[in-house]
Design a protein around this motif. Structure first.
Motif, PDB file in Angstrom:
ATOM      1  N   THR A 245       0.844  -1.193   0.000  1.00  0.00           N
ATOM      2  CA  THR A 245       0.000   0.000   0.000  1.00  0.00           C
ATOM      3  C   THR A 245       0.877   1.239   0.000  1.00  0.00           C
ATOM      4  O   THR A 245       1.529   1.543   0.997  1.00  0.00           O
ATOM      5  CB  THR A 245      -0.921   0.021   1.231  1.00  0.00           C
ATOM      6  OG1 THR A 245      -1.621  -1.215   1.259  1.00  0.00           O
ATOM      7  CG2 THR A 245      -1.901   1.163   1.164  1.00  0.00           C
ATOM      8  N   PRO A 246       0.897   1.944  -1.126  1.00  0.00           N
ATOM      9  CA  PRO A 246       1.683   3.171  -1.156  1.00  0.00           C
ATOM     10  C   PRO A 246       1.018   4.236  -0.294  1.00  0.00           C
ATOM     11  O   PRO A 246      -0.165   4.110   0.043  1.00  0.00           O
ATOM     12  CB  PRO A 246       1.668   3.573  -2.633  1.00  0.00           C
ATOM     13  CG  PRO A 246       0.547   2.832  -3.244  1.00  0.00           C
ATOM     14  CD  PRO A 246       0.169   1.697  -2.365  1.00  0.00           C
ATOM     15  N   PRO A 247       1.738   5.251   0.108  1.00  0.00           N
ATOM     16  CA  PRO A 247       1.118   6.288   0.952  1.00  0.00           C
ATOM     17  C   PRO A 247      -0.032   6.965   0.217  1.00  0.00           C
ATOM     18  O   PRO A 247       0.032   7.172  -0.990  1.00  0.00           O
ATOM     19  CB  PRO A 247       2.270   7.269   1.207  1.00  0.00           C
ATOM     20  CG  PRO A 247       3.298   6.964   0.179  1.00  0.00           C
ATOM     21  CD  PRO A 247       3.140   5.543  -0.208  1.00  0.00           C
ATOM     22  N   ILE A 248      -1.096   7.270   0.966  1.00  0.00           N
ATOM     23  CA  ILE A 248      -2.254   7.943   0.390  1.00  0.00           C
ATOM     24  C   ILE A 248      -1.881   9.402   0.152  1.00  0.00           C
ATOM     25  O   ILE A 248      -1.378  10.070   1.054  1.00  0.00           O
ATOM     26  CB  ILE A 248      -3.433   7.880   1.387  1.00  0.00           C
ATOM     27  CG1 ILE A 248      -3.862   6.441   1.592  1.00  0.00           C
ATOM     28  CG2 ILE A 248      -4.606   8.740   0.925  1.00  0.00           C
ATOM     29  CD1 ILE A 248      -4.403   5.774   0.371  1.00  0.00           C
ATOM     30  N   MET A 249      -2.109   9.849  -1.070  1.00  0.00           N
ATOM     31  CA  MET A 249      -1.737  11.236  -1.379  1.00  0.00           C
ATOM     32  C   MET A 249      -2.983  12.093  -1.567  1.00  0.00           C
ATOM     33  O   MET A 249      -3.982  11.619  -2.069  1.00  0.00           O
ATOM     34  CB  MET A 249      -0.902  11.271  -2.640  1.00  0.00           C
ATOM     35  CG  MET A 249       0.567  11.051  -2.352  1.00  0.00           C
ATOM     36  SD  MET A 249       1.513  10.912  -3.835  1.00  0.00           S
ATOM     37  CE  MET A 249       0.988   9.355  -4.479  1.00  0.00           C
TER      38      MET A 249
ATOM     39  N   LEU B 197      -1.878  15.825  -6.101  1.00  0.00           N
ATOM     40  CA  LEU B 197      -1.315  15.187  -7.290  1.00  0.00           C
ATOM     41  C   LEU B 197      -0.494  16.205  -8.067  1.00  0.00           C
ATOM     42  O   LEU B 197      -0.859  17.372  -8.164  1.00  0.00           O
ATOM     43  CB  LEU B 197      -2.435  14.648  -8.193  1.00  0.00           C
ATOM     44  CG  LEU B 197      -3.289  13.519  -7.637  1.00  0.00           C
ATOM     45  CD1 LEU B 197      -4.394  13.176  -8.644  1.00  0.00           C
ATOM     46  CD2 LEU B 197      -2.461  12.276  -7.348  1.00  0.00           C
TER      47      LEU B 197
ATOM     48  N   LEU C  40      -9.463  14.608  -3.713  1.00  0.00           N
ATOM     49  CA  LEU C  40      -8.754  13.616  -2.894  1.00  0.00           C
ATOM     50  C   LEU C  40      -8.678  14.058  -1.436  1.00  0.00           C
ATOM     51  O   LEU C  40      -8.803  13.237  -0.526  1.00  0.00           O
ATOM     52  CB  LEU C  40      -7.346  13.363  -3.446  1.00  0.00           C
ATOM     53  CG  LEU C  40      -7.280  12.592  -4.763  1.00  0.00           C
ATOM     54  CD1 LEU C  40      -5.844  12.497  -5.248  1.00  0.00           C
ATOM     55  CD2 LEU C  40      -7.880  11.191  -4.621  1.00  0.00           C
TER      56      LEU C  40
ATOM     57  N   GLN D 204     -10.368   7.891   5.602  1.00  0.00           N
ATOM     58  CA  GLN D 204      -9.227   7.166   6.167  1.00  0.00           C
ATOM     59  C   GLN D 204      -9.303   7.127   7.698  1.00  0.00           C
ATOM     60  O   GLN D 204      -8.761   6.225   8.318  1.00  0.00           O
ATOM     61  CB  GLN D 204      -7.897   7.801   5.712  1.00  0.00           C
ATOM     62  CG  GLN D 204      -7.712   7.859   4.198  1.00  0.00           C
ATOM     63  CD  GLN D 204      -7.834   6.483   3.517  1.00  0.00           C
ATOM     64  OE1 GLN D 204      -7.445   5.469   4.078  1.00  0.00           O
ATOM     65  NE2 GLN D 204      -8.379   6.465   2.312  1.00  0.00           N
TER      66      GLN D 204
ATOM     67  N   TYR E  40      -7.425   6.415 -10.597  1.00  0.00           N
ATOM     68  CA  TYR E  40      -6.386   6.544  -9.574  1.00  0.00           C
ATOM     69  C   TYR E  40      -6.715   5.664  -8.362  1.00  0.00           C
ATOM     70  O   TYR E  40      -5.885   4.887  -7.894  1.00  0.00           O
ATOM     71  CB  TYR E  40      -6.273   8.011  -9.157  1.00  0.00           C
ATOM     72  CG  TYR E  40      -5.334   8.267  -8.003  1.00  0.00           C
ATOM     73  CD1 TYR E  40      -3.962   8.102  -8.163  1.00  0.00           C
ATOM     74  CD2 TYR E  40      -5.813   8.657  -6.756  1.00  0.00           C
ATOM     75  CE1 TYR E  40      -3.093   8.331  -7.098  1.00  0.00           C
ATOM     76  CE2 TYR E  40      -4.953   8.893  -5.700  1.00  0.00           C
ATOM     77  CZ  TYR E  40      -3.597   8.724  -5.874  1.00  0.00           C
ATOM     78  OH  TYR E  40      -2.750   8.948  -4.828  1.00  0.00           O
TER      79      TYR E  40
ATOM     80  N   GLY F 198      -2.392  -0.936  -5.612  1.00  0.00           N
ATOM     81  CA  GLY F 198      -1.940  -0.411  -4.332  1.00  0.00           C
ATOM     82  C   GLY F 198      -2.959   0.472  -3.636  1.00  0.00           C
ATOM     83  O   GLY F 198      -2.947   0.588  -2.420  1.00  0.00           O
ATOM     84  N   TYR F 199      -3.856   1.104  -4.409  1.00  0.00           N
ATOM     85  CA  TYR F 199      -4.801   2.042  -3.798  1.00  0.00           C
ATOM     86  C   TYR F 199      -6.192   1.442  -3.579  1.00  0.00           C
ATOM     87  O   TYR F 199      -7.020   2.030  -2.911  1.00  0.00           O
ATOM     88  CB  TYR F 199      -4.924   3.309  -4.652  1.00  0.00           C
ATOM     89  CG  TYR F 199      -3.661   4.132  -4.624  1.00  0.00           C
ATOM     90  CD1 TYR F 199      -3.325   4.865  -3.492  1.00  0.00           C
ATOM     91  CD2 TYR F 199      -2.804   4.157  -5.712  1.00  0.00           C
ATOM     92  CE1 TYR F 199      -2.159   5.600  -3.443  1.00  0.00           C
ATOM     93  CE2 TYR F 199      -1.635   4.898  -5.682  1.00  0.00           C
ATOM     94  CZ  TYR F 199      -1.316   5.619  -4.536  1.00  0.00           C
ATOM     95  OH  TYR F 199      -0.167   6.341  -4.493  1.00  0.00           O
TER      96      TYR F 199
ATOM     97  N   TYR G  67      -8.906   2.960  -0.844  1.00  0.00           N
ATOM     98  CA  TYR G  67     -10.044   3.768  -1.292  1.00  0.00           C
ATOM     99  C   TYR G  67     -11.318   2.927  -1.459  1.00  0.00           C
ATOM    100  O   TYR G  67     -12.243   3.037  -0.677  1.00  0.00           O
ATOM    101  CB  TYR G  67      -9.716   4.477  -2.608  1.00  0.00           C
ATOM    102  CG  TYR G  67      -8.783   5.651  -2.448  1.00  0.00           C
ATOM    103  CD1 TYR G  67      -9.172   6.795  -1.758  1.00  0.00           C
ATOM    104  CD2 TYR G  67      -7.507   5.619  -2.993  1.00  0.00           C
ATOM    105  CE1 TYR G  67      -8.319   7.878  -1.609  1.00  0.00           C
ATOM    106  CE2 TYR G  67      -6.646   6.702  -2.849  1.00  0.00           C
ATOM    107  CZ  TYR G  67      -7.060   7.825  -2.161  1.00  0.00           C
ATOM    108  OH  TYR G  67      -6.223   8.896  -2.016  1.00  0.00           O
TER     109      TYR G  67
ATOM    110  N   GLN H 233     -12.115   0.421   1.487  1.00  0.00           N
ATOM    111  CA  GLN H 233     -12.413   1.199   2.702  1.00  0.00           C
ATOM    112  C   GLN H 233     -13.792   1.854   2.566  1.00  0.00           C
ATOM    113  O   GLN H 233     -14.592   1.829   3.505  1.00  0.00           O
ATOM    114  CB  GLN H 233     -11.317   2.256   2.945  1.00  0.00           C
ATOM    115  CG  GLN H 233     -11.598   3.240   4.075  1.00  0.00           C
ATOM    116  CD  GLN H 233     -11.499   2.613   5.477  1.00  0.00           C
ATOM    117  OE1 GLN H 233     -11.290   1.406   5.626  1.00  0.00           O
ATOM    118  NE2 GLN H 233     -11.683   3.441   6.504  1.00  0.00           N
TER     119      GLN H 233
END
Lengths: 149, 485
Positions: free
Chosen positions: A46-50, A53, A85, A92, B363, B368-369, B373, B376
């Motif tokens: 899981t890459p960091p949530i950004m 962009l 976003l 989260q 996206y 990975g997301y 997203y 969740q």
């Protein structure tokens, strides 16, 4: 070459394949399984949530979505998508440990039907007729998938 | 009274007694469209010739046993009808008008009931919006004040019903697109339980959220149309198998002893006072009718709209993949190859809001997301749904506002997509829970714009929701008010 590639990924597998001497079909099946494994490894990372962009990221996303962006649109969409976003980032914070994911809200599961082609509602040729591209022998002629047409 | 201003029940009565002909009724609606639609831009395709042929046929048969026989209606521009241009108000389908070779289940059922389709109404592009401003045909204006929007995405259907351009209309509600424009235009509209009505033949936006429903001049009419279109459909595997009750029989006017929930999360500090007062006044009406008002809590309310703006764009990015210029829609010349063709056909065809949602979805679903997203959001959806299940253990229905304010002016949210999303804050929780919810007029604000009351029930509880709304409508006295056009 192929064996080396597998060997680097999984020595045990490389060992087994030398014992069983695969034919081509078996090789393709096993190879596909490895591709899936490779991807699932990516999925578990899981890459960091950004929430912001960059224009480069927007260009990449647009390419994945099969969209061209005009001059200046990368920056415009980067700003707008970042705002969205940031807004959805609220999720989260929610503790969802006790919750299963809902995919179907009224609780239906695995709806099956007979595997039969129905033409009572619409005819295949009528569906083809809506295409803006030439129809040849009940098929749509598209631009070439490789190189120029 | 002009014929186009009639409700379904009133028109049916006159048709049945042969006081009027179906042709006269249909012509009255067509003339009304010609007279007022220039100022509204609610109707994007006029199917007049075919409508008059059908009207004459129904007159010659003279059978009016069905309550919808000979009743003219308009459908949102996402309902496929055989031989009728249907474009989702998008350039991707407009440049070579898409003409579906089949009928949606809903328009097919209405045809079987004798209703007459007279055209297509304006919507935000592919139903993505809350103001009908993203339509490739331009904005629809509110009949109560043409400087303001009619709401969205079913803004064309709402304005058309409010302006009496038809007797009723069809909308779709994915994130509030029936209830919000109904409230903005002073009419009734119901989002049924997910799967109560068939989605077959209606262009998809977010398949796990999309619903099909009517927009009408009163609650009784809603019950009549819902009756005709509800029920399982083999062509839509997500429709429920539960039998369809007789909705008009549910309209007893009796709400005595019913428990009506008032969720505190919908009445935050700083909210529009007129909106708060309109719901509180409605609560008083219910008390006078013998119902009990119960304070309740739906703790995850605030997460519903962010949740919607994850699930919806993800499903949009998948559903919009089919618009690639191959099987239908916008095409381009001299593409270098197939990938270039896809890129150009889509970029030229789609508008900005559709592109934004496709990109957010792409996206959020990329490697990975997905868990962070989409999964969740699906889990938060479960929590929102549990809130309602818990509440319905103690109350029969829940009442709340529909919108945070009255219809806003055209262009107010032009440069701010998130401000537009916030129009949905009272409309997303019901979507997440898949429950039925309707909007019924509950008065006017100081600016003379209509206000809507939202009434929601448990899944498959349309009868109760309609009963409560009908009882309210008859006591409150806001039904039948018309804009001056």
């Amino acid at each position: 070459m192929q064996m080396e590639e597998f060997g680097s990924m999984n020595d045990e597998y490389a060992h087994n394949t030398t014992v069983f001497c695969m034919n081509n079909t078996e090789f393709i099946i096993l190879h596909s399984a490895f591709i899936i494994l490779k991807y699932s490894a990516v999925l578990h990372y899981t890459p960091p949530i950004m929430t912001a962009l960059t224009a480069d990221q927007v260009r990449h996303i647009a390419k994945l979505a099969r969209l061209n962006l005009k001059e200046g649109e990368e920056e415009k969409f980067a700003k707008e998508l970042s705002a969205i976003l940031t807004y959805i980032d609220a999720l989260q914070k929610v503790n969802t440990k006790s919750a299963e994911a809902t995919a179907q809200i009224t609780g239906l599961e695995s709806i099956f039907r007979e595997d039969r082609i129905r033409t009572d509602n619409v005819q295949p040729d009528a569906l083809l007729a809506t295409s803006p591209l030439p129809i040849i022998d009940h098929q749509i002629q598209t631009p070439s998938a490789h190189g120029s047409t | 009274m002009s014929l186009h201003a009639l409700t379904i029940t009133e028109a049916h009565e006159k048709l049945r007694k042969k006081e009027i002909s179906c042709e006269e009724l249909t012509r009255s609606c067509l003339e009304r469209i010609e007279k007022v639609d220039g100022a509204l831009n609610a109707v994007v395709y006029r199917n007049f010739d075919r409508a008059l042929l059908e009207a004459k046929k129904i007159d010659s048969e003279g059978k009016f046993s069905s309550p919808l026989a000979g009743i003219p209606y308009l459908a949102k521009d996402v309902y496929c009808e055989e031989g009728v241009p249907t474009t989702a108000c998008s350039n991707v389908l407009r440049s070579k008008d898409y003409v579906p070779p089949f009928d949606s289940t809903t328009t097919k059922r209405l045809k079987a009931a004798g209703a007459i389709s007279i055209g297509k109404t304006n919507t935000d592009e592919f139903t993505m919006g809350a103001s009908t401003e993203t339509s490739c045909y331009g904005v629809t204006r509110n009949p109560w004040d043409t400087k303001r929007v009619a709401g969205g995405s079913s803004g064309g259907s709402a304005a058309a019903v409010a302006a009496d351009e038809c007797i009723f209309a069809l909308g779709t509600d994915t994130g509030g697109s029936i209830r919000q424009p109904a409230a903005f235009c002073g009419l009734t509209g119901i989002r049924p339980t997910y799967g109560r009505t068939s989605r077959y033949g209606v262009m998809s936006m977010a398949s796990s959220l999309d619903t099909i429903g009517p927009m009408c001049k009163n609650v009784e009419d809603l019950a009549i149309v819902l009756q005709a279109i509800a029920g399982a459909d083999p062509l839509d595997g997500t429709t429920g198998k539960k039998p369809v009750p007789d909705y008009t029989k549910a309209l007893t006017g009796n709400v005595k002893g019913m428990k009506i929930g008032l969720p505190k999360e919908y009445f935050a500090d700083g909210m529009n006072e007129e909106i708060r007062a309109s719901v509180m006044n409605a609560a008083d009406v219910f008390k006078k009718l013998g119902a009990t008002i119960v304070d309740i809590s739906l703790p995850h309310t605030a997460y519903a709209t962010p949740c919607y703006y994850v699930l919806c764009p993800c499903e949009v990015s998948s559903n919009m993949a089919r618009y690639d210029g191959i099987r239908y829609g916008h095409t381009v010349k001299n593409a270098e190859n197939l990938v270039d063709y896809y890129h150009r056909a889509r970029s030229e065809g789609f508008g900005n809001e559709v592109k934004r949602r496709i990109m957010i979805g792409t996206y959020a679903l990329s490697a990975g997301y997905y868990d962070a997203y989409y999964r969740q959001a699906q889990k938060v959806r479960t929590l929102i749904s549990r809130d309602f299940a818990e509440a319905y253990k103690t109350v029969d229905v829940i009442i709340a506002p529909v919108t945070p304010g009255t219809a806003f002016t055209v262009g107010a949210h032009e440069s701010d997509p998130v401000a537009m999303y916030l129009e949905d804050i009272f409309l997303s929780p019901q979507v997440m829970a898949g429950i039925p919810a309707l909007s019924v007029p509950c008065g006017f604000a100081k600016n003379s714009m209509p206000l809507g009351l939202q009434i929601m029930g448990p899944q498959w509880g349309e009868e109760t929701v309609l009963r409560v709304a009908d009882a309210y409508e008859k006591s409150a006295g806001f039904a039948g008010k018309k804009p001056a056009l």
